[in-house]
Every structure is written in structure tokens, then in C-alpha cells.
Scaffold this active site. Sequence first.
Site, PDB file in Angstrom:
ATOM      1  N   TYR A   1      -3.281  -0.663  10.087  1.00 16.81           N
ATOM      2  CA  TYR A   1      -3.164  -0.784   8.635  1.00 16.81           C
ATOM      3  C   TYR A   1      -1.760  -0.385   8.188  1.00 16.81           C
ATOM      4  O   TYR A   1      -1.109  -1.104   7.427  1.00 16.81           O
ATOM      5  CB  TYR A   1      -4.212   0.089   7.939  1.00 16.81           C
ATOM      6  CG  TYR A   1      -4.298  -0.183   6.452  1.00 16.81           C
ATOM      7  CD1 TYR A   1      -4.962  -1.315   5.978  1.00 16.81           C
ATOM      8  CD2 TYR A   1      -3.718   0.675   5.521  1.00 16.81           C
ATOM      9  CE1 TYR A   1      -5.038  -1.580   4.626  1.00 16.81           C
ATOM     10  CE2 TYR A   1      -3.786   0.414   4.167  1.00 16.81           C
ATOM     11  CZ  TYR A   1      -4.451  -0.713   3.720  1.00 16.81           C
ATOM     12  OH  TYR A   1      -4.508  -0.985   2.377  1.00 16.81           O
TER      13      TYR A   1
ATOM     14  N   SER B   1       0.849  -1.184   0.000  1.00 15.98           N
ATOM     15  CA  SER B   1       0.000   0.000   0.000  1.00 15.98           C
ATOM     16  C   SER B   1       0.887   1.238   0.000  1.00 15.98           C
ATOM     17  O   SER B   1       2.096   1.149   0.287  1.00 15.98           O
ATOM     18  CB  SER B   1      -0.882   0.000   1.257  1.00 15.98           C
ATOM     19  OG  SER B   1      -1.522   1.242   1.453  1.00 15.98           O
TER      20      SER B   1
END
Length: 256
Positions: free
Chosen positions: A161, A148
Amino acid sequence: MEQFSLDAFSLAGRVAVVTGGNGGLGRAFTLALAAAGADVLVPTVADDGGETRALVEARGASYDELTIDLTAPGAPRQVVERCLATYGRLDVLVNSAGISLIGDVESFGRARWDAMVALNLTAAFELSQECVPTMRAQGGGKIINVASLFSVLGGRGSPAYAATKHGIAGLTKAYADELAADGICVNAIAPGYMATPMTAARRADPAASQVVVDHVPAGRWGEPEDLMGAVVFLASRASDYVHGHVLAVDGGYLVR
């Protein structure tokens, strides 16, 4: 010098496992690999009513689906055993299953942290580990992790995350360092801000959506289709000398 052929991008005769591959970005990975010729096994907890199966089969590829919780003890081994029982080989693993639970630093509790670490990071670690003996015996393979932008950025609103995606980047490099000599390429794709159900609320808020678009040189949110070329490249022979790379597909977000 050997002449280059576009056949290097073909996945005909290959078998891919795509976790969470019947929804969100995972479906884009599944359909891209199928279009390139690969048969696909999708471990998932979500029933999409056969939609992904129909799309894969329309592309001339075979589709198998295994309903399983990847965080359960023994689940990664069950995935590999199912793949070998169905197709007799395993060439490509795409670790795309993941969740994003939101909360600020003070309110983000251990339960959410543990759930995200278990699926986003530990499941990818264990499933990759289970694939190695088969890939090594076959003379090579491809492991593609889904990282990501938050593998390099801070990730306000979800400490877990950011932590798991930083971990995915590190896991990718560690596995690549150890497995490259076996012909196993381990790389990652780092999607930017993509138009998926996970980002629906932000995209529905014009002001919040514009903040994202203003930071993207390409001037738009990414679409799942924008990732298809990257996953085929990393799954194919065309990337046989690419090891430990985290490929940002972000519309240029990280350069601004």
C-alpha cells in the site's frame, strides 16, 4: 484583472470517469462531481443495486456504469471507448479504485503485492495514458489520482500500500510535468484516516481508533464528504494553474 466568478467551479457540460466510484471514497467523488454538474461514468466490479445511480440522477446528472476489471488487458481502453460512446467527450478522470491488503513484512507475499500494484498503480497509469489523446484533442482535461498519507509515510502492515501510494505521487508529478503544456492538469488528493468500510475494523476498536484521533489536530476521523470540495476544485477551471500537486485532506495529520 479579470473578475473572479464562482462559475469557475461549475462542471456543467463536463464528463467525468470515476473508477470505483460507487463505493467508499469513490462514491463521494462521484456525488460531488455530479452535484457540480458533471455527467459520470463509473467503471467498477461492485454492484451497489443502483444506489449510486439514483443519487447521481437526483442531483440532475447522468450516470453510466461499466462492470469491468481494470487490471485486465485492454480494460483502460474499453473505459475510454465506453465514455466516448456514451457522452462524446471525457473531461475528468478520477483514479480512485484501490485495495489495501494487510500483512507484515515477513508474511506479505508476492500474490498480494502483485494484486495491489496492478490495481492501485498500474491501472491508474494505463487509464491516465488512454485518456490523454482525447483530452489533448479537446484542449485540456483533469486527471485526479487518489494518493494517501502513505504517499509520504511508511505504512506499517502493508508494504504494497505504501509503495503504490508513493508511486501514485510520483506518477502524478511525472504526468503533470509532461502534460501541463497541453492544458491537462494532473494532481492528486491524499485522504487522511477516513471513516469508510476499509477502516471499519480499526474504528470499531476504541483504543486503536483513539490512537488515530489523538494524532489528528481536527480531533476526529475524516468523512467521505470532507473530500468533496477538493475533488470539485481539482476537476474545475478554478484549478487550471495547479499542476503536480498532492493535496492532503487529513484533518492536519501530517503537521503533527
